[in-house]
Design a protein around this motif. Structure first.
Motif, PDB file in Angstrom:
ATOM      1  N   VAL A 346       0.851  -1.187   0.000  1.00 57.35           N
ATOM      2  CA  VAL A 346       0.000   0.000   0.000  1.00 57.35           C
ATOM      3  C   VAL A 346       0.892   1.243   0.000  1.00 57.35           C
ATOM      4  O   VAL A 346       1.635   1.491   0.946  1.00 57.35           O
ATOM      5  CB  VAL A 346      -0.935   0.024   1.219  1.00 57.35           C
ATOM      6  N   LYS A 350      -2.894   3.450  -2.129  1.00 56.81           N
ATOM      7  CA  LYS A 350      -3.233   2.622  -3.284  1.00 56.81           C
ATOM      8  C   LYS A 350      -2.562   1.262  -3.179  1.00 56.81           C
ATOM      9  O   LYS A 350      -1.413   1.148  -2.766  1.00 56.81           O
ATOM     10  CB  LYS A 350      -2.790   3.320  -4.583  1.00 56.81           C
ATOM     11  N   ASP A 351      -3.318   0.205  -3.537  1.00 57.19           N
ATOM     12  CA  ASP A 351      -2.791  -1.158  -3.487  1.00 57.19           C
ATOM     13  C   ASP A 351      -2.005  -1.480  -4.757  1.00 57.19           C
ATOM     14  O   ASP A 351      -2.483  -1.234  -5.876  1.00 57.19           O
ATOM     15  CB  ASP A 351      -3.935  -2.173  -3.358  1.00 57.19           C
ATOM     16  N   TYR A 352      -0.815  -2.056  -4.565  1.00 57.81           N
ATOM     17  CA  TYR A 352       0.003  -2.507  -5.698  1.00 57.81           C
ATOM     18  C   TYR A 352       0.339  -3.979  -5.506  1.00 57.81           C
ATOM     19  O   TYR A 352       0.819  -4.383  -4.441  1.00 57.81           O
ATOM     20  CB  TYR A 352       1.293  -1.688  -5.804  1.00 57.81           C
TER      21      TYR A 352
END
Length: 658
Positions: A346, A350-352
């Motif tokens: 995170v 935002k999630d990656y």
């Protein structure tokens, strides 16, 4: 005349005790100032390419080949000229091949010695006899000096010269004499060597380059980010040690680590095999350069070691970032942003997606707990690695060389040299950067203070808090946003290894790299460093010039020259060439563009030289003399002092010391 002036003149009179002595020295210095300017060579970003580096020194970036062609064109065949050049570059090795094939070796000795003397006479013509004499090997100094200043076309001296050569051959000293002459030619072809940083990493011969420089007559270095990384490792910064090992493992280049500096990697290998035995470590497979062959089993072990030291690196870096909150780099503690159950990292909410979430020394899958401290095993490993770097005698000697011959910048003959950048604001003004205790500096003051900070890490009497900061600061110089050796928004090491989204890999370059083609900005930088004159320049490296894509290394209307053309093989496909040498001689600047160097063996056996293309960058309106250089300024001051001494003698202020 003040008492201070009198005291200085009295000291000067010890060296020049009479009117005759002072007058003779004035004549000598005035004559020296009217000699042609010596040739300066500028190289950047060598990255361990020792064979290419040594060859460029031997052939003086093609200068020796050019002189041989000019001297003998129309007199001897091109193949003979090529053979003569190869002999000059590699005399010992080439002699063995020639003696094995030559039927009349004495005749060959006669012809070759006379040709070598002609070349040596040409390259020595811009120096005083005294300077040339100091460059000659002691055992042949008298003979070489006689041959340089006598000619066979002088009827009165022809027999004298002929007998000298005959006797060299008859006494069995021809081979030694030829080798000595060749080395003198190499020595005199380059007056001063400037290295604009990054001797270390990627290639396997950084230690060989430094051993070569240890014997070199005159050189300086402006530290690069990779040099600073190794200096930090030698100073005991564990994050730098991890980065050094990570880069070496990434390029499967362990020769410098193990063979040159005696760093024992067995503990790392043992730890990696035990900890990552069931991990494919795909993203950590080494990048194999040309000629580097590695079996599958060893590649896997290298990948495991690579991952092990990388994870430790991220942990130690996070400790330093938290210890130095003023650096504003705690957002780089990305291990702490991993959601192990969801397999994402995170960043900014935002999630990656992660490529892999196998971190056995960080996350316990059974208890679902995390720890970002070094495990007992990791700490024990780092203690051993730390000790190895600190006690390596050869590493200590090489770092001492970098300290004694280098700094963050140099101003030489109206040229400002530094490795990477000068931090700027968006409007092109010099950016103030915070150093120790909140003090802020920009431009020249910034680079000067950083140089002092680096030295403070190696000085025994440095105050403890400053020394601790200085040791940590090597990491900031390596990857800090406002570091003049980095100057990017971030170093995306973690993202490149672990995240699938390539947009996270982007490292935004600082304003310097966006504005360096602006002549006004370059003038502002030059002004801040006190560089004056109509033909002043900035010369640096760091960012490879993409020649294959049409990028021009000459920027800002000639005010800035970027000479990183990709010496390292790792960059050849990116740049389309194999490095630059910038040559600054008495007639101006030439940029020499090199193609890849095959091998010394090819050069010796087949006479294959580095193919180089020369681009005229800037020609001087008149042939520059020593008087036009920094040395000329120094000599003029000496002449003025000597004239003051003459005045004192002639007016009875001082008495001659008969």
């Amino acid at each position: 005349m003040t008492s201070r002036d009198m005291h200085y003149l009295q000291l000067l009179s010890n060296s020049f005790p009479t009117i005759a002595a002072a007058s003779t020295e004035i004549i000598n210095l005035e004559a020296i100032m009217n000699l042609p300017k010596g040739t300066e060579h500028f190289l950047a970003d060598l990255h361990g390419e020792s064979a290419a580096f040594q060859h460029v020194l031997k052939n003086a970036s093609g200068n020796i080949r050019r002189k041989v062609s000019e001297l003998f064109k129309g007199d001897i065949r091109e193949s003979e000229r090529r053979e003569l050049c190869t002999l000059i570059y590699y005399p010992e090795e080439k002699l063995e091949l020639i003696k094995a094939a030559e039927e009349d070796i004495d005749d060959w000795y006669h012809i070759t010695i006379h040709r070598l003397v002609a070349v040596c006479r040409d390259v020595s013509s811009k120096y005083t006899r005294s300077k040339v004499r100091k460059s000659l090997p002691e055992e042949f100094a008298y003979i070489i000096e006689e041959l340089l200043h006598e000619r066979t076309d002088d009827n009165d001296k022809a027999a004298y010269v002929s007998v000298i050569v005959d006797t060299i051959i008859s006494t069995g000293r021809a081979d030694d004499f030829i080798c000595a002459l060749c080395n003198v030619i190499q020595r005199l072809a380059i007056d001063q060597l400037h290295i604009l940083g990054d001797i270390y990493d990627r290639g396997s011969g950084a230690h060989i380059i430094l051993d070569t420089l240890r014997q070199y007559h005159s050189w300086d270095i402006q530290w690069g980010n990779h040099d600073i990384l190794w200096m930090g490792a030698a100073a005991g910064n564990d994050a730098c040690i991890c980065n050094v090992l990570r880069l070496s493992l990434r390029y499967a280049n362990l020769a410098t680590i193990e063979e040159a500096y005696g760093i024992n990697l067995v503990p790392l290998a043992t730890f990696a095999m035990e900890t990552y035995n069931d991990d494919p470590c795909t993203e950590f497979m080494p990048k194999l350069l040309k000629g580097n062959v590695m079996d599958e089993k060893y590649q896997r072990l290298t990948a495991q070691m690579h991952k092990a030291i990388s994870v430790i690196q991220f942990k130690i870096e996070a400790q330093i970032f938290k210890r130095r909150p003023e650096w504003q780099m705690t957002d780089r503690c990305l291990l702490e942003n991993i959601d192990f159950e969801r397999g994402v990292c995170v960043i900014d909410g935002k999630d990656y997606e992660m490529r892999s979430c196998h971190f056995p020394t960080v996350y316990n899958a059974e208890s679902k707990t995390t720890s970002f401290d070094l495990t007992a095993e990791e700490k024990a490993l780092m203690d051993r690695l730390h000790h190895s770097f600190r006690v390596s005698e050869k590493l200590r000697k090489h770092i001492k060389m970098l300290l004694s011959h280098g700094c963050m910048y140099t101003v030489c003959n109206q040229n400002l040299l530094y490795h990477a950048s000068i931090p700027l604001n968006s409007d092109g003004s010099l950016k103030e950067v915070q150093l120790y205790n909140g003090e802020r500096y920009s431009g020249k003051d910034l680079l000067h203070r950083i140089g002092m900070m680096v030295r403070a890490a190696f000085t025994t009497d440095t105050e403890p808090d400053l020394k601790a900061f200085a040791k940590d600061y090597f990491l900031y110089l390596w990857c800090g946003k406002d570091s003049p050796l980095f100057d990017k928004s971030k170093m995306a090491t973690f993202e490149r290894y672990f995240l699938t989204d390539k947009t996270t890999f982007k490292e935004e370059k600082g304003y310097y790299f966006q504005l360096r083609d602006n002549e006004e900005v370059c003038d502002r930088i030059l002004d801040s460093f006190g560089v004056t004159g109509q033909n002043r320049h900035i010369i640096n490296g760091h960012v490879p010039v993409h020649v294959a894509k049409g990028e021009n290394p000459i920027k800002a209307n000639g005010k800035l020259m970027v000479i990183d053309g990709g010496f390292s093989e790792a960059y050849h496909s990116e740049t389309g060439i194999a490095g630059y040498t910038l040559v600054y001689h008495s007639r101006g600047f030439q940029l020499v563009q090199h193609e890849p160097f095959m091998s010394a063996q090819d050069a010796i056996q087949r006479g294959i030289d580095i193919k180089s293309t020369t681009q005229l960058v800037e020609l001087s309106a008149h042939r520059m003399r020593v008087a036009d250089t920094d040395k000329g300024t120094e000599l003029r001051a000496q002449v003025e002092d000597l004239r003051q001494l003459l005045y004192a003698y002639r007016h009875g202020i001082l008495k001659e010391k008969k």
